[in-house]
Design a protein around this motif. Sequence first.
Motif, PDB file in Angstrom:
ATOM      1  N   LYS A 128       3.221  65.193 -17.285  1.00  7.50           N
ATOM      2  CA  LYS A 128       2.030  65.769 -17.905  1.00  7.50           C
ATOM      3  C   LYS A 128       1.635  67.083 -17.211  1.00  7.50           C
ATOM      4  O   LYS A 128       1.278  68.065 -17.859  1.00  7.50           O
ATOM      5  N   ARG A 129       1.744  67.051 -15.869  1.00  5.22           N
ATOM      6  CA  ARG A 129       1.398  68.278 -15.132  1.00  5.22           C
ATOM      7  C   ARG A 129       2.364  69.409 -15.469  1.00  5.22           C
ATOM      8  O   ARG A 129       1.978  70.579 -15.553  1.00  5.22           O
ATOM      9  N   LEU A 130       3.623  69.068 -15.652  1.00  6.80           N
ATOM     10  CA  LEU A 130       4.586  70.105 -16.029  1.00  6.80           C
ATOM     11  C   LEU A 130       4.255  70.687 -17.400  1.00  6.80           C
ATOM     12  O   LEU A 130       4.333  71.919 -17.611  1.00  6.80           O
ATOM     13  N   LEU A 131       3.918  69.817 -18.304  1.00  6.43           N
ATOM     14  CA  LEU A 131       3.556  70.314 -19.642  1.00  6.43           C
ATOM     15  C   LEU A 131       2.320  71.206 -19.588  1.00  6.43           C
ATOM     16  O   LEU A 131       2.243  72.245 -20.249  1.00  6.43           O
ATOM     17  N   ILE A 132       1.351  70.764 -18.775  1.00  9.03           N
ATOM     18  CA  ILE A 132       0.132  71.594 -18.641  1.00  9.03           C
ATOM     19  C   ILE A 132       0.455  72.937 -18.007  1.00  9.03           C
ATOM     20  O   ILE A 132      -0.032  73.998 -18.422  1.00  9.03           O
ATOM     21  N   SER A 133       1.302  72.933 -16.970  1.00  8.55           N
ATOM     22  CA  SER A 133       1.675  74.202 -16.302  1.00  8.55           C
ATOM     23  C   SER A 133       2.439  75.116 -17.238  1.00  8.55           C
ATOM     24  O   SER A 133       2.236  76.342 -17.252  1.00  8.55           O
ATOM     25  N   ILE A 134       3.328  74.527 -18.008  1.00 10.35           N
ATOM     26  CA  ILE A 134       4.078  75.332 -18.970  1.00 10.35           C
ATOM     27  C   ILE A 134       3.140  75.989 -19.965  1.00 10.35           C
ATOM     28  O   ILE A 134       3.256  77.186 -20.276  1.00 10.35           O
ATOM     29  N   GLU A 135       2.192  75.251 -20.452  1.00  8.34           N
ATOM     30  CA  GLU A 135       1.266  75.800 -21.440  1.00  8.34           C
ATOM     31  C   GLU A 135       0.391  76.885 -20.819  1.00  8.34           C
ATOM     32  O   GLU A 135       0.143  77.933 -21.419  1.00  8.34           O
ATOM     33  N   ALA A 136      -0.028  76.610 -19.589  1.00  5.66           N
ATOM     34  CA  ALA A 136      -0.869  77.622 -18.909  1.00  5.66           C
ATOM     35  C   ALA A 136      -0.076  78.900 -18.652  1.00  5.66           C
ATOM     36  O   ALA A 136      -0.581  80.026 -18.822  1.00  5.66           O
ATOM     37  N   CYS A 137       1.153  78.731 -18.231  1.00  5.26           N
ATOM     38  CA  CYS A 137       1.990  79.930 -17.973  1.00  5.26           C
ATOM     39  C   CYS A 137       2.247  80.705 -19.254  1.00  5.26           C
ATOM     40  O   CYS A 137       2.263  81.943 -19.253  1.00  5.26           O
ATOM     41  N   ARG A 138       2.446  79.985 -20.314  1.00  5.58           N
ATOM     42  CA  ARG A 138       2.651  80.662 -21.591  1.00  5.58           C
ATOM     43  C   ARG A 138       1.420  81.471 -21.975  1.00  5.58           C
ATOM     44  O   ARG A 138       1.517  82.639 -22.376  1.00  5.58           O
ATOM     45  N   GLU A 139       0.273  80.833 -21.850  1.00  5.25           N
ATOM     46  CA  GLU A 139      -0.965  81.537 -22.225  1.00  5.25           C
ATOM     47  C   GLU A 139      -1.197  82.756 -21.320  1.00  5.25           C
ATOM     48  O   GLU A 139      -1.569  83.832 -21.791  1.00  5.25           O
ATOM     49  N   LEU A 157      11.201  71.456 -16.152  1.00  7.35           N
ATOM     50  CA  LEU A 157      11.154  72.082 -14.839  1.00  7.35           C
ATOM     51  C   LEU A 157      11.675  73.528 -14.881  1.00  7.35           C
ATOM     52  O   LEU A 157      11.073  74.439 -14.320  1.00  7.35           O
ATOM     53  N   GLN A 158      12.802  73.764 -15.538  1.00  2.94           N
ATOM     54  CA  GLN A 158      13.361  75.120 -15.635  1.00  2.94           C
ATOM     55  C   GLN A 158      12.440  76.043 -16.423  1.00  2.94           C
ATOM     56  O   GLN A 158      12.225  77.200 -16.055  1.00  2.94           O
ATOM     57  N   LEU A 159      11.904  75.497 -17.506  1.00  7.51           N
ATOM     58  CA  LEU A 159      11.004  76.314 -18.316  1.00  7.51           C
ATOM     59  C   LEU A 159       9.756  76.689 -17.549  1.00  7.51           C
ATOM     60  O   LEU A 159       9.300  77.846 -17.579  1.00  7.51           O
ATOM     61  N   GLU A 160       9.220  75.703 -16.843  1.00 10.24           N
ATOM     62  CA  GLU A 160       7.999  75.984 -16.052  1.00 10.24           C
ATOM     63  C   GLU A 160       8.282  76.994 -14.954  1.00 10.24           C
ATOM     64  O   GLU A 160       7.491  77.897 -14.677  1.00 10.24           O
ATOM     65  N   LYS A 161       9.454  76.860 -14.315  1.00 13.48           N
ATOM     66  CA  LYS A 161       9.814  77.807 -13.251  1.00 13.48           C
ATOM     67  C   LYS A 161      10.007  79.219 -13.801  1.00 13.48           C
ATOM     68  O   LYS A 161       9.531  80.202 -13.220  1.00 13.48           O
ATOM     69  N   ASP A 162      10.682  79.325 -14.920  1.00 15.00           N
ATOM     70  CA  ASP A 162      10.894  80.657 -15.524  1.00 15.00           C
ATOM     71  C   ASP A 162       9.577  81.297 -15.919  1.00 15.00           C
ATOM     72  O   ASP A 162       9.337  82.487 -15.670  1.00 15.00           O
TER      73      ASP A 162
END
Length: 598
Positions: free
Chosen positions: A63-74, A97-102
Amino acid sequence: MRKSEIHAAESVSSLNKALCQLKDIWEEIGIPEDQRFQRTDAVHMHIKNLLDMMIAEEEGLKKRLLISIEACREEMIALCDELQLPVCPEEGALTMLQLEKDLRTQVKAMLKEKSVRQSELKNLIQADQDLCDILCEDLFPIHPERIPSHQQLENYRRHIATLSQEKEHRHTEFMEMKRRITALMEDLEQPPDSTFEKDAVCEDEEAFCLSVENINSLKVLLGQLETRKAETDALCVSIRGRIEELWRMLEIPDEQRESLIHQTHTSTKSSLNTLQAELQCLEDMKKKNIERVIRSIRSEIVKFWEKCYYSPEQRQAFTSYNSGDMDEDLLREHEHELEHLKLDYNEHKELYDAVSTWSTNWTLYQELEKKATDPSRFNNRGGNLLKEEKQRVDLQKSLPKLEKSLKAQIDQWEGVYGKEFRVNGQPFLQYVEDQWNQHRMEKEREKQERQMKKVKQTEEDLLYGTVLRTPTKRRLAATPTPGKTRKLISTSSMCSSTPNTTLRSICSSPSLRPPLSSSKMGLRTPARGRTPRGLERNKENMSQLSGALRTMTASPNRNYSITSVASSYSEFANYSESTAVSSGSSQAPLNLKSRLDF
């Protein structure tokens, strides 16, 4: 198979093995079935709770990864919007994990770019503010809170560079104008009056506002000071010229002149005041010495009459020149005439100078023409003969060209002023033509005089047996002179061809032989190498010829020819030679030959 799956299978095997061991222990102990169930249920619950907790933790991580990904996208979208960059597309088939890191890496890079742009924008704004304060220009139209794009930053950099160049240009222009303004104020002895002048001249250079209005105001101030300086210079020059005229008129000594020149060599205000005071003093002296001043002005008027080639009629038109009433009215008339002549000369100076050049060349050409006909020029051994001849030929070629150029200038002048250009009262071209005609007539007259003189000399040579020759180099005593021999032969043959018995009788008669005067003796120079005895015989021969000529003059009705005289003298010479031979004298032939050459 993945390592994680193998590890999970091993975990299940270990769990089964542990349960088996527990079962064996329980049987050995003898635990009843119901307690075994309870104990097995406790193990099951414990393992289940542990696995549930682990699953919950992993679910939380997801869930935290999904939230981080969304925040990074925004955040990335927001940064791309601020930085005015396109949104980077996401790569497919990436784990969370890769998407969030990128995404986190991209956001970090954009935040760094944002910081760099903000810092550069801040520096550019500060530089723009400083330049605009100095140049009094408007700031660059950019929002200080927004992140500028690369193009905006580039435009801002060029704007700052342009302002910097403009600042350097204006500063250089300001320094140059300040230097000139300061120098002009010092020359004019004028301190800065207004606040603007004080700011421009006295204040610090960096504190002066280099606005367009201030630069234009400085140009206006500089123009005013230059105009005032030019007026002062012109006034000083005019006053100096007038003072020099009065000095010449009043014959002021050089010591007093040099003192004033040393004091007023510049055109400052103090020098102007000194010159004005000196002029006033000289004007007062002029009134006291009005007669001498008028005479001095008259000499100046004559000089300008000559410079302007005034004819006698034009000069006589100024009737006050011959007036004897030495008063201030006459002085004013002379000053007005002199000023008019100066104005006329200065207005047409180029044309007058061209005419003067032609006149100078014409005079030089005439002098060289006279030298070309002078026999004494051959005595010059310094090489001037060749130079003078070359100069004469050059003048002979250049004078027509100069006259052609003058004709074009005069035609243009007459077209502008609508009147005829005159030199000494006549049109210039007519004046030039008259000069050439007069020159040709003079050459023709000189030629006729030379011919008449030559004819007269020839008659005298034939009459007296004397030939005047140009001196030549001295010959050796033993070397005979061919010219003398040929002359003797030709003279003897000519004389013997026409005998005259009457003249022979006259020449041989002692009673008709008058004495030779001393003046005629002075006209003959004895030849080199004659003995006194030969000179005495020559005198006797000459006296006989003189007596014969006087007899011819006294008897106009009788016709005596030059040939008869020459024949009589030839016979007389032959008679004298025969007499000398018979008497044994060796000097008589030499004397006879000397007399013929004389």
